[in-house]
Scaffold this active site. Structure first.
Site, PDB file in Angstrom:
ATOM      1  N   HIS A  41       0.874  -1.177   0.000  1.00 52.75           N
ATOM      2  CA  HIS A  41       0.000   0.000   0.000  1.00 52.75           C
ATOM      3  C   HIS A  41       0.915   1.233   0.000  1.00 52.75           C
ATOM      4  O   HIS A  41       1.998   1.186   0.585  1.00 52.75           O
ATOM      5  CB  HIS A  41      -0.843  -0.047   1.271  1.00 52.75           C
ATOM      6  CG  HIS A  41      -1.924   0.990   1.362  1.00 52.75           C
ATOM      7  ND1 HIS A  41      -1.682   2.299   1.703  1.00 52.75           N
ATOM      8  CD2 HIS A  41      -3.255   0.894   1.173  1.00 52.75           C
ATOM      9  CE1 HIS A  41      -2.832   2.961   1.723  1.00 52.75           C
ATOM     10  NE2 HIS A  41      -3.797   2.142   1.397  1.00 52.75           N
ATOM     11  N   ASP A  74       3.047  -4.715   7.966  1.00 53.95           N
ATOM     12  CA  ASP A  74       1.839  -3.899   7.823  1.00 53.95           C
ATOM     13  C   ASP A  74       0.635  -4.840   7.926  1.00 53.95           C
ATOM     14  O   ASP A  74       0.313  -5.555   6.984  1.00 53.95           O
ATOM     15  CB  ASP A  74       1.871  -3.174   6.480  1.00 53.95           C
ATOM     16  CG  ASP A  74       0.585  -2.379   6.210  1.00 53.95           C
ATOM     17  OD1 ASP A  74      -0.328  -2.416   7.071  1.00 53.95           O
ATOM     18  OD2 ASP A  74       0.498  -1.742   5.146  1.00 53.95           O
ATOM     19  N   GLN A 134      -4.583  -5.209   6.918  1.00 53.06           N
ATOM     20  CA  GLN A 134      -5.610  -6.097   6.371  1.00 53.06           C
ATOM     21  C   GLN A 134      -5.619  -7.453   7.074  1.00 53.06           C
ATOM     22  O   GLN A 134      -6.514  -8.260   6.800  1.00 53.06           O
ATOM     23  CB  GLN A 134      -5.396  -6.311   4.869  1.00 53.06           C
ATOM     24  CG  GLN A 134      -5.511  -5.047   4.029  1.00 53.06           C
ATOM     25  CD  GLN A 134      -6.937  -4.520   3.923  1.00 53.06           C
ATOM     26  OE1 GLN A 134      -7.907  -5.195   4.275  1.00 53.06           O
ATOM     27  NE2 GLN A 134      -7.080  -3.292   3.454  1.00 53.06           N
ATOM     28  N   LYS A 142     -10.866  -0.456   9.882  1.00 53.21           N
ATOM     29  CA  LYS A 142     -11.028  -1.651   9.044  1.00 53.21           C
ATOM     30  C   LYS A 142     -11.422  -2.863   9.876  1.00 53.21           C
ATOM     31  O   LYS A 142     -11.542  -3.970   9.342  1.00 53.21           O
ATOM     32  CB  LYS A 142      -9.722  -1.947   8.298  1.00 53.21           C
ATOM     33  CG  LYS A 142      -9.335  -0.890   7.274  1.00 53.21           C
ATOM     34  CD  LYS A 142      -8.167  -1.354   6.433  1.00 53.21           C
ATOM     35  CE  LYS A 142      -7.422  -0.216   5.777  1.00 53.21           C
ATOM     36  NZ  LYS A 142      -8.137   0.365   4.636  1.00 53.21           N
ATOM     37  N   CYS A 192      -4.542   2.485  -3.840  1.00 48.38           N
ATOM     38  CA  CYS A 192      -3.329   2.953  -3.174  1.00 48.38           C
ATOM     39  C   CYS A 192      -2.200   1.939  -3.289  1.00 48.38           C
ATOM     40  O   CYS A 192      -1.379   1.794  -2.383  1.00 48.38           O
ATOM     41  CB  CYS A 192      -3.573   3.286  -1.699  1.00 48.38           C
ATOM     42  SG  CYS A 192      -4.817   4.527  -1.427  1.00 48.38           S
TER      43      CYS A 192
HETATM   44  C1  LIG Z   1      -2.314  -2.793   3.523  1.00 49.18           C
HETATM   45  C2  LIG Z   1      -2.686  -1.414   3.975  1.00 49.18           C
HETATM   46  N1  LIG Z   1      -1.762  -0.643   4.550  1.00 49.18           N
HETATM   47  C3  LIG Z   1      -2.055   0.588   5.000  1.00 49.18           C
HETATM   48  C4  LIG Z   1      -3.319   1.111   4.887  1.00 49.18           C
HETATM   49  C5  LIG Z   1      -3.577   2.499   5.383  1.00 49.18           C
HETATM   50  O1  LIG Z   1      -4.571   2.530   6.356  1.00 49.18           O
HETATM   51  P1  LIG Z   1      -5.069   3.941   6.861  1.00 49.18           P
HETATM   52  O2  LIG Z   1      -5.583   4.657   5.642  1.00 49.18           O
HETATM   53  O3  LIG Z   1      -6.139   3.659   7.840  1.00 49.18           O
HETATM   54  O4  LIG Z   1      -3.885   4.634   7.440  1.00 49.18           O
HETATM   55  C6  LIG Z   1      -4.314   0.338   4.272  1.00 49.18           C
HETATM   56  C7  LIG Z   1      -5.688   0.839   4.082  1.00 49.18           C
HETATM   57  O5  LIG Z   1      -6.051   1.677   3.334  1.00 49.18           O
HETATM   58  C8  LIG Z   1      -3.986  -0.956   3.817  1.00 49.18           C
HETATM   59  O6  LIG Z   1      -4.908  -1.717   3.236  1.00 49.18           O
END
Ligand SMILES: Cc1ncc(COP(=O)(O)O)c(C=O)c1O
Lengths: 425, 152
Positions: A140, A217, A220, A243, A383
């Site tokens: 991401h 990370d 998910q 999430k 993203c």
């Molecule tokens: C794998 C992953 N990393 C990071 C994020 C970032 O999460 P957030 O937007 O809540 O900071 C997301 C979600 O959008 C994600 O799916």
């Protein structure tokens, strides 16, 4: 990796009654919410706890002797304990509350940045020319851009694992990619675009050999499967409350206590200090050192309520349910002509997030027609633009599932896709 | 129904059989615009001869709305006097930013009126405007006057 032996022990229909939003209509159709990887819906239990907090217990945390302040502090710290237990962290003090995953990852990146320019800082956090940070092509943007920026600031080099055609992390170059120059490896546990669940064990073992730190990370994964930081053996994990049935505005950085202790602060301000003089300050131990200012109190409490809710169902049951839905969806989607799935097409080592393309039809158009049927999916690059580039597409359509997803909703998706093909075919 | 107004036949027609597609020489200015949220892309070239737009050529990749919009843009602006072209440009932008409240001028906008339904879908307004924003930049680079700010 995944076990189908555990049956889903809960009744999805009655669980859905806990989610008020699932009762609404969109464009004259019952809502079919297939965008939980983007943000999940919230059960009444979470909304009630947050409302009750505001109505009965609101006060600032850690700063008051009065009753309301004490109640608020107890609830906030109680949420920290719930988070710690949920990921099997040895100590609640290893749980740092932040705004979201993005902030959690940036916190680590800026700790590296600050350590790199601070004489006497812990060498594990010092980066300079010749040092390397390793990520993957599957990240991401939140686990990509902070490291690009950190490398630009420090002169370190960014390297990455590629993705195989089947949507798996390509670890064939592990031993050269992660080497004596590597200071940090930061990879995704479950991809938000391909659905791939990575097993970090080989990477962790290699990182240990060369003395690199590992961040996973878990944005998910924590919402969808049992995550145990001790079993994973990593140094940091990041995840985000919205999430996992919780509110927006709250996320978590978990770090091994000894490492958090060695990290310099990132944001300065109230609540993160030990003593302050006009010339200089000393800092509180973690987690307070990293929680400058008034934190998102009710959001943390809401996250605690979400964890209670998920724990009641049991994460193995949550995962088993999503495996069932995913298996059903993979075969249902394969029946749609011209549909191509990006990422693993088997349930092994994947979660309930499926990206796909309909040949010759842009995802924007797919998403718009589906929305007209009340089916809410995400379209775009999610993203994770390098993943789209890897597969030669500008964007994908993504359906993602959660505890409340039913096979009927998957059917509605498939029917919607037939209509898409009629409109644009 | 709203939905049918979004995907009007005219839009689907332009999408499936685009008019004047392909980048052509000579040209005075070129601009490439991307919609960062969805990856839609369009490149526009503007060729000026005297006080006319001798040609407006384009290439692109994206959803039906952005690509049909480029096709309509070509129809409306190529071979038009510069003044007239900017009148059309401004009217199209106004229509798109009107949240469905603007009555389109069919005389001026031709097939462009088919996009009036798009104005009710804020997430898609950017798609429709993408080629028009690129056109404006390309026109500046080709040395011709510009209309008011485009806010998408
Ligand atoms: C794998 C992953 N990393 C990071 C994020 C970032 O999460 P957030 O937007 O809540 O900071 C997301 C979600 O959008 C994600 O799916």
């Amino acid at each position: 990796m995944t076990s189908l032996a555990i049956p889903s022990t809960f009744d999805v229909a009655s669980l859905r009654a806990d989610f008020p939003i699932l009762g609404r209509e969109v464009n004259g159709h019952p809502l079919v919410y297939l965008d939980s990887a983007n943000t999940s819906q919230k059960p009444r239990q979470v909304l009630d706890v947050m409302r009750a907090h505001h109505e009965r217990h609101n006060g600032n945390v850690s700063r008051s002797v009065h009753t309301l302040g004490t109640e608020a502090t107890l609830a906030y710290e109680g949420a920290r304990e719930k988070v710690a237990a949920f990921v099997n962290a040895p100590d609640p003090a290893e749980v740092v509350f932040v705004k979201n995953s993005t902030e959690a990852i940036n916190l680590v990146a800026y700790a590296f940045s600050n350590a790199s320019v601070t004489p006497g800082s812990d060498p594990r956090f010092r980066l300079g020319p010749g040092d390397e940070v390793v990520i993957s092509e599957m990240e991401h943007h939140s686990n990509l851009v902070p490291w690009q920026l950190l490398c630009e600031r420090t002169g370190a080099t960014l390297r990455w694992f590629p993705i195989t055609e089947a949507g798996r992390l390509d670890e064939s170059g592990l031993d050269t990619l992660v080497n004596e120059r590597t200071k940090l490896v930061s990879i995704v546990h479950m991809s938000n675009i391909l659905g791939t669940i990575n097993d970090p064990s080989r990477i962790v073992a290699r990182a240990r050999e060369v003395g690199a730190l590992v961040l996973l990370d878990c944005s998910q994964s924590v919402p969808h499967l049992p995550v145990d930081v001790r079993a994973l053996g990593v140094d940091f994990i990041a995840f985000t409350g919205h999430k996992m049935l919780g509110p927006t505005g709250i996320g978590v950085l978990w770090g091994r206590g000894e490492l958090l202790d060695a990290m310099p602060p990132v944001l300065g301000g109230g609540s993160m200090i030990e003593t302050v003089t006009m010339e200089k300050s000393t800092f509180a131990p973690p987690p307070a050192r990293f929680e400058a200012g008034t934190p998102p109190i009710v959001e943390a409490i809401g996250l605690g309520a979400a964890i209670d809710y998920l724990s009641e169902i049991g994460m193995p049951a949550v995962q088993a349910h999503e495996q069932e839905i995913t298996e059903y969806a993979l075969s249902a989607l394969e029946s749609v002509p011209t549909l191509r799935i990006f990422g693993p097409t088997v349930t092994e080592g994947r979660g309930g997030t499926i990206s796909f393309a309909l040949e010759g039809i842009h995802p924007h158009d797919v998403g718009q027609v589906l929305d007209d049927e009340g089916v809410e999916v995400r379209v775009g690059h999610h993203c994770a633009r390098p993943v789209c580039v890897r597969y030669g597409v500008p964007a994908t359509t993504r359906a993602s599932f959660y505890v409340y997803t039913t096979t009927e909703e998957v059917d509605a998706l498939v029917r919607g896709l037939e209509r898409v093909r009629k409109v644009f075919g | 129904m709203q939905f049918d107004q979004l995907y009007q036949e005219i839009i689907l027609e332009h999408y499936k059989r685009p008019h004047g597609r392909g980048l052509r020489e000579p040209f005075g200015g070129e601009a490439h615009h991307v919609n960062p949220t969805c990856g839609d892309e369009v490149t526009i070239r503007v060729a000026v001869a005297g006080d006319k737009l001798a040609d407006v050529s384009y290439e692109g990749m994206g959803c039906s709305i952005s690509q049909a919009s480029a096709s309509v843009l070509h129809d409306l602006l190529a071979d038009q006097p510069v003044d007239e072209a900017f009148k059309v440009h401004d009217a199209f932008v106004e229509l798109m930013q009107g949240r469905g409240q603007v009555e389109p001028d069919e005389e001026l906008l031709g097939d462009g009126v088919a996009f009036s339904g798009v104005a009710r879908y804020p997430a898609r307004v950017k798609c429709a405007l993408l080629p028009w924003m690129a056109f404006k930049d390309a026109a500046v680079r080709a040395g011709v006057a510009v209309g008011p700010e485009v806010k998408a």
